[in-house]
Design a protein around this motif. Sequence first.
Motif, PDB file in Angstrom:
ATOM      1  N   ALA A 139      22.429   0.690  53.485  1.00  0.00           N
ATOM      2  CA  ALA A 139      22.158   1.860  54.313  1.00  0.00           C
ATOM      3  C   ALA A 139      20.943   2.624  53.793  1.00  0.00           C
ATOM      4  CB  ALA A 139      23.380   2.773  54.344  1.00  0.00           C
ATOM      5  N   HIS A 140      20.859   2.763  52.483  1.00  0.00           N
ATOM      6  CA  HIS A 140      19.710   3.458  51.898  1.00  0.00           C
ATOM      7  C   HIS A 140      18.416   2.700  52.196  1.00  0.00           C
ATOM      8  CE1 HIS A 140      17.062   4.785  48.463  1.00  0.00           C
ATOM      9  NE2 HIS A 140      17.409   5.921  49.030  1.00  0.00           N
ATOM     10  N   ALA A 141      18.451   1.383  52.110  1.00  0.00           N
ATOM     11  CA  ALA A 141      17.267   0.574  52.380  1.00  0.00           C
ATOM     12  C   ALA A 141      16.855   0.664  53.849  1.00  0.00           C
ATOM     13  CB  ALA A 141      17.518  -0.879  51.996  1.00  0.00           C
ATOM     14  N   ILE A 142      17.822   0.722  54.734  1.00  0.00           N
ATOM     15  CA  ILE A 142      17.510   0.850  56.158  1.00  0.00           C
ATOM     16  C   ILE A 142      16.807   2.171  56.433  1.00  0.00           C
ATOM     17  CG2 ILE A 142      18.522   1.084  58.460  1.00  0.00           C
ATOM     18  CD1 ILE A 142      20.710  -0.891  57.510  1.00  0.00           C
ATOM     19  N   ILE A 143      17.269   3.220  55.775  1.00  0.00           N
ATOM     20  CA  ILE A 143      16.650   4.533  55.958  1.00  0.00           C
ATOM     21  C   ILE A 143      15.246   4.581  55.377  1.00  0.00           C
ATOM     22  CG2 ILE A 143      16.783   6.968  55.256  1.00  0.00           C
ATOM     23  CD1 ILE A 143      19.832   6.704  55.432  1.00  0.00           C
ATOM     24  N   THR A 144      15.070   4.024  54.183  1.00  0.00           N
ATOM     25  CA  THR A 144      13.800   4.182  53.471  1.00  0.00           C
ATOM     26  C   THR A 144      12.753   3.145  53.846  1.00  0.00           C
ATOM     27  OG1 THR A 144      14.689   2.898  51.605  1.00  0.00           O
ATOM     28  CG2 THR A 144      14.877   5.306  51.496  1.00  0.00           C
ATOM     29  N   SER A 145      13.177   1.942  54.235  1.00  0.00           N
ATOM     30  CA  SER A 145      12.185   0.899  54.502  1.00  0.00           C
ATOM     31  C   SER A 145      12.082   0.488  55.963  1.00  0.00           C
ATOM     32  CB  SER A 145      12.487  -0.342  53.653  1.00  0.00           C
ATOM     33  OG  SER A 145      13.733  -0.912  54.019  1.00  0.00           O
ATOM     34  N   SER A 146      12.972   0.989  56.815  1.00  0.00           N
ATOM     35  CA  SER A 146      12.924   0.753  58.263  1.00  0.00           C
ATOM     36  C   SER A 146      12.703  -0.713  58.630  1.00  0.00           C
ATOM     37  CB  SER A 146      11.825   1.623  58.896  1.00  0.00           C
ATOM     38  OG  SER A 146      12.051   2.979  58.664  1.00  0.00           O
ATOM     39  N   PRO A 147      13.617  -1.606  58.270  1.00  0.00           N
ATOM     40  CA  PRO A 147      13.465  -3.009  58.659  1.00  0.00           C
ATOM     41  C   PRO A 147      13.596  -3.170  60.174  1.00  0.00           C
ATOM     42  CG  PRO A 147      15.657  -2.627  57.797  1.00  0.00           C
ATOM     43  CD  PRO A 147      14.887  -1.360  57.556  1.00  0.00           C
ATOM     44  N   ASP A 148      13.079  -4.272  60.687  1.00  0.00           N
ATOM     45  CA  ASP A 148      13.172  -4.535  62.125  1.00  0.00           C
ATOM     46  C   ASP A 148      14.511  -5.162  62.492  1.00  0.00           C
ATOM     47  OD1 ASP A 148      10.401  -3.785  62.823  1.00  0.00           O
ATOM     48  OD2 ASP A 148       9.886  -5.499  61.567  1.00  0.00           O
ATOM     49  N   VAL A 149      15.059  -5.966  61.595  1.00  0.00           N
ATOM     50  CA  VAL A 149      16.335  -6.633  61.860  1.00  0.00           C
ATOM     51  C   VAL A 149      17.140  -6.697  60.568  1.00  0.00           C
ATOM     52  CG1 VAL A 149      15.288  -8.912  61.511  1.00  0.00           C
ATOM     53  CG2 VAL A 149      17.438  -8.726  62.773  1.00  0.00           C
ATOM     54  N   VAL A 150      18.450  -6.549  60.698  1.00  0.00           N
ATOM     55  CA  VAL A 150      19.356  -6.626  59.551  1.00  0.00           C
ATOM     56  C   VAL A 150      20.419  -7.678  59.833  1.00  0.00           C
ATOM     57  CG1 VAL A 150      20.961  -5.384  58.066  1.00  0.00           C
ATOM     58  CG2 VAL A 150      19.013  -4.179  59.049  1.00  0.00           C
ATOM     59  N   PHE A 151      20.548  -8.632  58.926  1.00  0.00           N
ATOM     60  CA  PHE A 151      21.656  -9.589  58.968  1.00  0.00           C
ATOM     61  C   PHE A 151      22.770  -8.972  58.127  1.00  0.00           C
ATOM     62  CE2 PHE A 151      18.038 -11.993  60.234  1.00  0.00           C
ATOM     63  CZ  PHE A 151      18.520 -12.960  61.100  1.00  0.00           C
ATOM     64  N   LEU A 152      23.799  -8.472  58.807  1.00  0.00           N
ATOM     65  CA  LEU A 152      24.751  -7.555  58.196  1.00  0.00           C
ATOM     66  C   LEU A 152      26.167  -8.115  58.192  1.00  0.00           C
ATOM     67  CD1 LEU A 152      25.151  -4.652  57.051  1.00  0.00           C
ATOM     68  CD2 LEU A 152      25.392  -3.874  59.413  1.00  0.00           C
ATOM     69  N   ASP A 153      26.683  -8.343  57.001  1.00  0.00           N
ATOM     70  CA  ASP A 153      28.062  -8.810  56.849  1.00  0.00           C
ATOM     71  C   ASP A 153      29.018  -7.716  57.308  1.00  0.00           C
ATOM     72  OD1 ASP A 153      30.279 -10.296  56.123  1.00  0.00           O
ATOM     73  OD2 ASP A 153      30.125  -9.808  53.995  1.00  0.00           O
TER      74      ASP A 153
END
Length: 246
Positions: free
Chosen positions: A40-54
């Motif tokens: 969650a922290h990485a999504i906020i700080t690095s704004s990826p385009d896609v997340v492969f999320l378990d």
Amino acid sequence: MMRALIVDDEEPARAKLRRWLGNERDIEIAGEFADGLGAAHAIITSSPDVVFLDVQMPGLSGLQVAAQFEPATAPLVVFVTAYDAHALAAFDLNAVDYLLKPYDEERFRRALDRVRGRFRSPETRGCAVRMAREQTGVSDRLLVPAGDGLRLIDSKSIHSLEADDNYVHIHTAGQRYVLRRTLRDLLLQLGEQRFVRIHKSVAVNIAEIDALSPLFKGDYELRLRSGKVLRLSRRYTAELFHRTGR
């Protein structure tokens, strides 16, 4: 070029995705995480385009992670899951792709093709958030910035939510946190049964209301149990009185 984040608590699962994504010329692996909080922290700080999320992780599940974000700014999500057929049907219904463990490279490539097809379609970016909220229901915990990371706080510990442009200030007994969110979306996530708006840019925890004092032209002064004083706008008095039985 799409920036991808890999999130799974099992190293072999991350290694498989790392290997297959690493072979794609239009994919850059932005990072990988074994826990929901770090992701969650990485999504906020690095704004990826896609997340492969378990989906199934200890502590903070993939669904709980996805539910924390605003649909308009959330990344595309491919859920990696061992969920049953009922849950998978819900994913399909909401146009969210998934990889059912154990999956092979052919299924992975089909998911990746769907991601590529939706990458330029803003209307699809919030599907995962909306689906996750449907699956998890109202959030009783909220992710907030704390130092260089994030922490989970109980929604019942929040006294007030105060919007300021594109940010919301979250006030608890002894802390103030700031999120880049809209007040409307935050209330949808937390559940409006616990909070009530007293102004277009302010909502309070109903359980924290201590007293009301009339001012003028239908406005009121509202005091919280903490002693904090806020103004109740005339526009929101009927709803507050209805919700509190006053």
